[in-house]
Design a protein around this motif. Structure first.
Motif, PDB file in Angstrom:
ATOM      1  N   MET A   1       0.830  -1.201   0.000  1.00  0.00           N
ATOM      2  CA  MET A   1       0.000   0.000   0.000  1.00  0.00           C
ATOM      3  C   MET A   1       0.872   1.261   0.000  1.00  0.00           C
ATOM      4  O   MET A   1       0.589   2.226  -0.712  1.00  0.00           O
ATOM      5  N   LYS A   2       1.919   1.211   0.805  1.00  0.00           N
ATOM      6  CA  LYS A   2       2.817   2.377   0.887  1.00  0.00           C
ATOM      7  C   LYS A   2       3.485   2.641  -0.460  1.00  0.00           C
ATOM      8  O   LYS A   2       3.648   3.792  -0.885  1.00  0.00           O
ATOM      9  N   THR A   3       3.875   1.576  -1.137  1.00  0.00           N
ATOM     10  CA  THR A   3       4.528   1.718  -2.448  1.00  0.00           C
ATOM     11  C   THR A   3       3.595   2.377  -3.455  1.00  0.00           C
ATOM     12  O   THR A   3       3.988   3.290  -4.193  1.00  0.00           O
ATOM     13  N   LEU A   4       2.338   1.932  -3.472  1.00  0.00           N
ATOM     14  CA  LEU A   4       1.371   2.506  -4.408  1.00  0.00           C
ATOM     15  C   LEU A   4       1.079   3.968  -4.086  1.00  0.00           C
ATOM     16  O   LEU A   4       0.967   4.814  -4.986  1.00  0.00           O
ATOM     17  N   VAL A   5       0.964   4.278  -2.789  1.00  0.00           N
ATOM     18  CA  VAL A   5       0.721   5.663  -2.368  1.00  0.00           C
ATOM     19  C   VAL A   5       1.893   6.552  -2.761  1.00  0.00           C
ATOM     20  O   VAL A   5       1.717   7.663  -3.280  1.00  0.00           O
ATOM     21  N   ASN A   6       3.107   6.049  -2.534  1.00  0.00           N
ATOM     22  CA  ASN A   6       4.303   6.842  -2.873  1.00  0.00           C
ATOM     23  C   ASN A   6       4.438   7.054  -4.378  1.00  0.00           C
ATOM     24  O   ASN A   6       4.847   8.122  -4.831  1.00  0.00           O
ATOM     25  N   LYS A   7       4.097   6.032  -5.159  1.00  0.00           N
ATOM     26  CA  LYS A   7       4.121   6.177  -6.617  1.00  0.00           C
ATOM     27  C   LYS A   7       3.139   7.270  -7.059  1.00  0.00           C
ATOM     28  O   LYS A   7       3.445   8.086  -7.924  1.00  0.00           O
ATOM     29  N   SER A   8       1.954   7.245  -6.452  1.00  0.00           N
ATOM     30  CA  SER A   8       0.934   8.241  -6.776  1.00  0.00           C
ATOM     31  C   SER A   8       1.421   9.644  -6.440  1.00  0.00           C
ATOM     32  O   SER A   8       1.206  10.591  -7.210  1.00  0.00           O
ATOM     33  N   LYS A   9       2.097   9.798  -5.304  1.00  0.00           N
ATOM     34  CA  LYS A   9       2.622  11.111  -4.898  1.00  0.00           C
ATOM     35  C   LYS A   9       3.654  11.630  -5.890  1.00  0.00           C
ATOM     36  O   LYS A   9       3.639  12.808  -6.260  1.00  0.00           O
ATOM     37  N   ARG A  10       4.551  10.723  -6.303  1.00  0.00           N
ATOM     38  CA  ARG A  10       5.674  11.149  -7.147  1.00  0.00           C
ATOM     39  C   ARG A  10       5.230  11.674  -8.507  1.00  0.00           C
ATOM     40  O   ARG A  10       5.840  12.574  -9.067  1.00  0.00           O
ATOM     41  N   ILE A  11       4.147  11.111  -9.046  1.00  0.00           N
ATOM     42  CA  ILE A  11       3.782  11.448 -10.430  1.00  0.00           C
ATOM     43  C   ILE A  11       2.521  12.297 -10.535  1.00  0.00           C
ATOM     44  O   ILE A  11       2.063  12.579 -11.642  1.00  0.00           O
ATOM     45  N   GLN A  12       1.962  12.722  -9.389  1.00  0.00           N
ATOM     46  CA  GLN A  12       0.674  13.425  -9.460  1.00  0.00           C
ATOM     47  C   GLN A  12       0.759  14.739 -10.242  1.00  0.00           C
ATOM     48  O   GLN A  12      -0.191  15.128 -10.911  1.00  0.00           O
ATOM     49  N   SER A  13       1.899  15.430 -10.171  1.00  0.00           N
ATOM     50  CA  SER A  13       2.026  16.707 -10.865  1.00  0.00           C
ATOM     51  C   SER A  13       2.279  16.522 -12.365  1.00  0.00           C
ATOM     52  O   SER A  13       1.878  17.359 -13.170  1.00  0.00           O
ATOM     53  N   LEU A  14       2.916  15.395 -12.722  1.00  0.00           N
ATOM     54  CA  LEU A  14       3.264  15.162 -14.125  1.00  0.00           C
ATOM     55  C   LEU A  14       2.225  14.307 -14.846  1.00  0.00           C
ATOM     56  O   LEU A  14       1.861  14.595 -15.983  1.00  0.00           O
ATOM     57  N   ARG A  15       1.740  13.253 -14.158  1.00  0.00           N
ATOM     58  CA  ARG A  15       0.775  12.343 -14.781  1.00  0.00           C
ATOM     59  C   ARG A  15      -0.350  12.049 -13.781  1.00  0.00           C
ATOM     60  O   ARG A  15      -0.376  10.989 -13.143  1.00  0.00           O
ATOM     61  N   PRO A  16      -1.272  13.001 -13.614  1.00  0.00           N
ATOM     62  CA  PRO A  16      -2.336  12.830 -12.620  1.00  0.00           C
ATOM     63  C   PRO A  16      -3.231  11.616 -12.882  1.00  0.00           C
ATOM     64  O   PRO A  16      -3.714  10.994 -11.930  1.00  0.00           O
ATOM     65  N   ASP A  17      -3.443  11.267 -14.139  1.00  0.00           N
ATOM     66  CA  ASP A  17      -4.275  10.093 -14.449  1.00  0.00           C
ATOM     67  C   ASP A  17      -3.642   8.818 -13.881  1.00  0.00           C
ATOM     68  O   ASP A  17      -4.329   7.978 -13.281  1.00  0.00           O
ATOM     69  N   SER A  18      -2.329   8.685 -14.070  1.00  0.00           N
ATOM     70  CA  SER A  18      -1.621   7.517 -13.532  1.00  0.00           C
ATOM     71  C   SER A  18      -1.613   7.554 -12.005  1.00  0.00           C
ATOM     72  O   SER A  18      -1.707   6.507 -11.344  1.00  0.00           O
ATOM     73  N   ALA A  19      -1.504   8.762 -11.444  1.00  0.00           N
ATOM     74  CA  ALA A  19      -1.530   8.899  -9.986  1.00  0.00           C
ATOM     75  C   ALA A  19      -2.849   8.397  -9.419  1.00  0.00           C
ATOM     76  O   ALA A  19      -2.889   7.735  -8.377  1.00  0.00           O
ATOM     77  N   LEU A  20      -3.943   8.693 -10.117  1.00  0.00           N
ATOM     78  CA  LEU A  20      -5.259   8.197  -9.689  1.00  0.00           C
ATOM     79  C   LEU A  20      -5.336   6.675  -9.769  1.00  0.00           C
ATOM     80  O   LEU A  20      -5.909   6.029  -8.879  1.00  0.00           O
ATOM     81  N   ILE A  21      -4.758   6.106 -10.815  1.00  0.00           N
ATOM     82  CA  ILE A  21      -4.789   4.649 -10.996  1.00  0.00           C
ATOM     83  C   ILE A  21      -4.053   3.954  -9.855  1.00  0.00           C
ATOM     84  O   ILE A  21      -4.554   2.978  -9.274  1.00  0.00           O
ATOM     85  N   TYR A  22      -2.860   4.445  -9.511  1.00  0.00           N
ATOM     86  CA  TYR A  22      -2.093   3.845  -8.412  1.00  0.00           C
ATOM     87  C   TYR A  22      -2.860   3.937  -7.094  1.00  0.00           C
ATOM     88  O   TYR A  22      -2.900   2.978  -6.312  1.00  0.00           O
ATOM     89  N   ALA A  23      -3.455   5.101  -6.830  1.00  0.00           N
ATOM     90  CA  ALA A  23      -4.201   5.280  -5.588  1.00  0.00           C
ATOM     91  C   ALA A  23      -5.415   4.362  -5.535  1.00  0.00           C
ATOM     92  O   ALA A  23      -5.738   3.784  -4.496  1.00  0.00           O
ATOM     93  N   GLN A  24      -6.086   4.201  -6.671  1.00  0.00           N
ATOM     94  CA  GLN A  24      -7.257   3.317  -6.736  1.00  0.00           C
ATOM     95  C   GLN A  24      -6.857   1.858  -6.534  1.00  0.00           C
ATOM     96  O   GLN A  24      -7.567   1.091  -5.870  1.00  0.00           O
ATOM     97  N   GLN A  25      -5.722   1.463  -7.112  1.00  0.00           N
ATOM     98  CA  GLN A  25      -5.215   0.100  -6.903  1.00  0.00           C
ATOM     99  C   GLN A  25      -4.963  -0.153  -5.418  1.00  0.00           C
ATOM    100  O   GLN A  25      -5.320  -1.209  -4.880  1.00  0.00           O
ATOM    101  N   GLY A  26      -4.331   0.820  -4.764  1.00  0.00           N
ATOM    102  CA  GLY A  26      -4.066   0.694  -3.336  1.00  0.00           C
ATOM    103  C   GLY A  26      -5.348   0.587  -2.539  1.00  0.00           C
ATOM    104  O   GLY A  26      -5.445  -0.204  -1.590  1.00  0.00           O
TER     105      GLY A  26
END
Length: 426
Positions: A1-26
């Motif tokens: 869960m932490k890995t997915l949350v951190n991935k979402s944080k890292r890319i939210q400014s550049l790729r918000p769609d992918s950030a949403l996907i990671y957060a939803q997976q978590g």
């Protein structure tokens, strides 16, 4: 869960769609394994990404759901984060008084758990609310507190926001050179952190600075940069601010550009503040206010119950102590009437305590029906009253006859009786 949350944080400014996907997976994984903390974290993450993209109604819904979960599992750090994010939503809606209420709640929790990084961000948000309320001195006070903490712990991720707000404060105070220095420092950190949305906000501030200084070309240049950064990060608020400013700058100069940027600003504004979204936010706000009131009332009920229980415990301890004191006094030279009175009081205490103790259970059994409650109380009285009379009589006899005054009188009476018997004629 932490890995997915951190991935979402890292890319939210550049790729918000992918950030949403990671957060939803978590979120999905957390719900499958029943991991409440992960569920709260991922809901909060979804809210942050949606807020960044101007979906304030959906973001608020996620934040409130996250807050409920975090409160339930007593995740204080998480509760503080959710409260802070809810405050940001209201600030973006220009309801800064309500925003401050949430920020100050978050601040209190962050201070209690000594979370300096979160505290600095909260202080910075409080300062931003005060700027919008035109309370410059308060804004400067909180921003300097945030700056001091960020400098101490070397937190460059939130420092860029504080520097930008300090630029806004100094601009309003008339310190133009200092304001521009803060803006330029903020830009450097935003580029270093790849924070496009933060970069858009600071570029917009610089563009407004040059507009007020009458340097139109410079203002257009930085507003254009702000618009580009906001579009790259899918940041509607940044898009609206930049395009609205460009509309003003091109008014009367270039009709084509003026109309183009006007359409862009209107589209961005509608995506954030259309009537349906505003209504949804108002509904969520009302429901949350009702929930908070329920929590407040529940806490009051719990406090009242604790107070009653403590009083019952105190009475339960006092009664045996009172009996012990009574026994000691009965062996002393205390007047018999006092002993008798205290004996009656002690029994009254016992029987009234029994009634007081079992009354809540009677109410529960009777379901607060007056007739049924009366029947139970009468039946109870039929048992306790005769018992009370017998014990009162027994206690009087036991305590009074063991009193030294009574014993001395009895000894004095017996010889006198013997003499009277001896004088009687046969």
């Amino acid at each position: 869960m932490k890995t997915l949350v951190n991935k979402s944080k890292r890319i939210q400014s550049l790729r918000p769609d992918s950030a949403l996907i990671y957060a939803q997976q978590g979120l999905d994984e957390s719900r499958v394994i029943g991991y409440s903390k992960g569920e709260g974290d991922c809901l909060n993450r979804l809210g942050v990404v949606l807020m960044q993209n101007g979906k304030y109604d959906r973001a608020l819904s996620y934040f409130l759901t996250s807050l409920k979960i975090r409160e339930k599992i007593n995740d204080q750090s998480g509760v503080s984060a959710s409260l802070n994010n809810i405050g940001i939503i209201y600030s973006n809606q220009n309801d800064n008084k309500k925003a401050l209420a949430y920020h100050f709640k978050a601040k209190q929790i962050a201070e209690s758990i000594h979370d300096k990084k979160s505290l600095s961000a909260i202080l910075s948000n409080i300062g931003n609310c005060y700027i919008k309320l035109n309370k410059i001195d308060s804004a400067l006070n909180f921003e300097m507190q945030a700056y001091a903490i960020q400098h101490t712990i070397k937190d460059n991720t939130t420092l860029q926001i504080t520097l930008s707000i300090l630029g806004d404060i100094n601009y309003k105070m008339g310190h133009q050179t200092l304001a521009l220095d803060y803006y330029r420092l903020s830009v450097q950190y935003a580029i270093k952190n790849s924070d496009k949305s933060g970069l858009a906000d600071t570029y917009n501030s610089i563009a407004k600075f040059y507009k007020s200084a009458g340097q139109v070309d410079s203002s257009i240049f930085y507003a254009g940069r702000a618009l580009d950064a906001a579009k790259r990060s899918q940041y509607p608020e940044g898009v609206f601010n930049a395009s609205d400013l460009l509309t003003q700058l091109y008014a009367g100069i270039n009709e084509h550009f003026e109309l183009t940027y006007l359409k862009t600003s209107m589209a961005a504004k509608d995506s954030m503040f259309n009537a349906e979204k505003i209504k949804q936010i108002q509904t969520l706000s009302f429901n949350e206010a009702a929930r908070q009131q329920e929590i407040k009332e529940e806490k009051k009920r719990e406090a009242d119950e604790r107070s009653i229980n403590l009083q019952l415990i105190a009475i339960a301890i006092f009664i045996p102590m009172f009996f012990l004191l009574l026994m000691l006094l009965s062996k002393s030279h205390t007047h018999p009437k006092v002993i008798e009175f205290m004996g009656v009081v002690s029994l009254l205490l016992v029987f009234e305590f029994i009634t007081l103790f079992i009354h809540p259970f009677i109410q529960m059994i009777s379901n607060h029906l007056p007739v049924l409650e009366l029947v139970i109380l009468v039946a109870l009285a039929a048992i306790l009253v005769p018992m009370h009379h017998r014990l009162t009589h027994w206690l009087k006899e036991k305590l009074v006859h063991s009193n030294p005054h009574i014993q001395e009188k009895n000894k004095a009476v017996k010889p006198a009786e013997k003499k009277m018997v001896a004088k009687r004629p046969h």
